[in-house]
Design a protein around this motif. Structure first.
Motif, short mmCIF file in Angstrom:
data_model
loop_
_atom_site.label_atom_id
_atom_site.label_comp_id
_atom_site.label_asym_id
_atom_site.label_seq_id
_atom_site.Cartn_x
_atom_site.Cartn_y
_atom_site.Cartn_z
N GLY A 202 0.78 -1.24 0.00
CA GLY A 202 0.00 0.00 0.00
C GLY A 202 0.81 1.27 0.00
O GLY A 202 0.23 2.37 0.06
N SER A 203 2.13 1.18 -0.06
CA SER A 203 2.94 2.41 -0.06
C SER A 203 4.26 2.19 -0.80
O SER A 203 4.73 1.06 -0.96
N ILE A 204 4.81 3.31 -1.25
CA ILE A 204 6.09 3.31 -1.97
C ILE A 204 6.94 4.42 -1.37
O ILE A 204 6.48 5.56 -1.24
N VAL A 205 8.16 4.11 -1.01
CA VAL A 205 9.07 5.11 -0.45
C VAL A 205 10.15 5.42 -1.49
O VAL A 205 10.83 4.51 -1.98
N ILE A 206 10.29 6.69 -1.81
CA ILE A 206 11.33 7.12 -2.75
C ILE A 206 12.65 7.24 -2.00
O ILE A 206 12.77 8.02 -1.06
N VAL A 207 13.64 6.47 -2.42
CA VAL A 207 14.95 6.47 -1.78
C VAL A 207 15.92 7.38 -2.52
O VAL A 207 16.74 8.08 -1.92
N ASP A 208 15.82 7.41 -3.86
CA ASP A 208 16.73 8.20 -4.68
C ASP A 208 15.93 9.01 -5.69
O ASP A 208 15.73 8.59 -6.83
N ALA A 209 15.47 10.19 -5.28
CA ALA A 209 14.67 11.04 -6.15
C ALA A 209 15.48 11.54 -7.35
O ALA A 209 14.94 11.71 -8.45
N ASP A 210 16.77 11.78 -7.15
CA ASP A 210 17.61 12.27 -8.25
C ASP A 210 17.67 11.26 -9.39
O ASP A 210 17.68 11.64 -10.58
N ALA A 211 17.69 9.97 -9.05
CA ALA A 211 17.71 8.94 -10.09
C ALA A 211 16.42 8.97 -10.90
O ALA A 211 16.44 8.82 -12.13
N LEU A 212 15.29 9.20 -10.22
CA LEU A 212 14.01 9.29 -10.92
C LEU A 212 13.97 10.51 -11.83
O LEU A 212 13.44 10.46 -12.94
N LYS A 213 14.54 11.61 -11.36
CA LYS A 213 14.58 12.83 -12.17
C LYS A 213 15.42 12.62 -13.42
O LYS A 213 15.10 13.16 -14.49
N ARG A 214 16.48 11.84 -13.30
CA ARG A 214 17.32 11.56 -14.48
C ARG A 214 16.56 10.74 -15.52
O ARG A 214 16.79 10.89 -16.72
N VAL A 215 15.64 9.88 -15.04
CA VAL A 215 14.84 9.07 -15.96
C VAL A 215 13.98 9.97 -16.85
O VAL A 215 13.77 9.68 -18.03
N LEU A 216 13.51 11.08 -16.30
CA LEU A 216 12.63 11.97 -17.04
C LEU A 216 13.32 12.60 -18.25
O LEU A 216 12.66 12.96 -19.22
#
Length: 222
Positions: A202-216
């Motif tokens: 029921g939940s997701i914790v973002i550990v590395d937001a910078d990595a997700l931003k690079r995906v964009l």
């Protein structure tokens, strides 16, 4: 007439010196709907123009393969673009809508809506301005769903929460993205294996937001 509610949620209506608009405000009924209730469905006749005071309604369509595709949310201060379209074009609803939370709204009968469109310059401008803005939002969402990789859509959906912990199921996230749960789950688990996320029920914790931003900003070549 619920004048205090008009002043609180739609103050521009309350300060107009417009006899026709005042009749609309007098006629509007205050309605309350529980969470999870269907508001409209494909083929349903549109009987009222709704202005939301509180809560949230989601409009969605079913794809050919049975997927739920979210079109938009209607929240406090908003009107529904499909409702406006159906009233203006004398058409039936092409999609379905459900309350996501308890909802409170003003319901304006179709006949009153049409009379006000014809006779009140203020109301006419309000309706068309709201319709134009909401339609532009829907088009942007459809573009986002149609283009870009699953990784990019998922990263964007995760970062849109503005929170490190996202209280959503994989199904709810898939609905936001216009995808299916199995696909989203597979990509979430891959992101977790990279150390970008931590998954729990029921939940997701973002550990590395910078990595997700690079995906964009990275074109998915797979």
């Amino acid at each position: 007439m619920h004048l205090s509610l008009w002043k609180q949620h739609f103050p521009a209506f309350a300060c107009q010196n417009d006899k026709v608009l005042k009749q609309l405000m007098d006629t509007a009924a205050l309605v309350s709907l529980p969470a999870g209730q269907q508001v409209f469905y494909p083929g349903k006749t549109c009987e009222n123009y709704l202005l939301l005071l509180s809560g949230s309604v989601k409009a969605q369509i079913m794809s050919a393969d049975g997927r739920e595709v979210l079109l938009y949310h209607v929240r406090a201060g908003d009107s529904c673009v499909l409702t406006t379209s159906c009233l203006l074009g004398d058409n039936r609803y092409p999609a379905e809508g459900f309350t996501e939370t308890d909802v409170s709204a003003f319901a304006i009968p179709a006949a009153v809506f049409h009379r006000c469109i014809e006779q009140s310059a203020f109301f006419r401008e309000f309706v068309f301005h709201s319709f134009s803005k909401r339609l532009a939002d829907v088009i942007k969402r459809m573009e986002a769903l149609s283009f870009g990789s699953v990784d990019q859509k998922l990263a964007k959906a995760l970062l849109a929460s503005k929170s490190q912990t996202i209280q959503k199921t994989h199904h709810e996230l898939a609905l936001d993205m216009g995808s299916v749960r199995e696909v989203v789950s597979r990509h979430l688990k891959r992101f977790e294996s990279y150390g970008w996320l931590r998954l729990s029920r029921g939940s997701i914790v973002i550990v590395d937001a910078d990595a997700l931003k690079r995906v964009l900003v990275t074109v998915d070549e797979h």
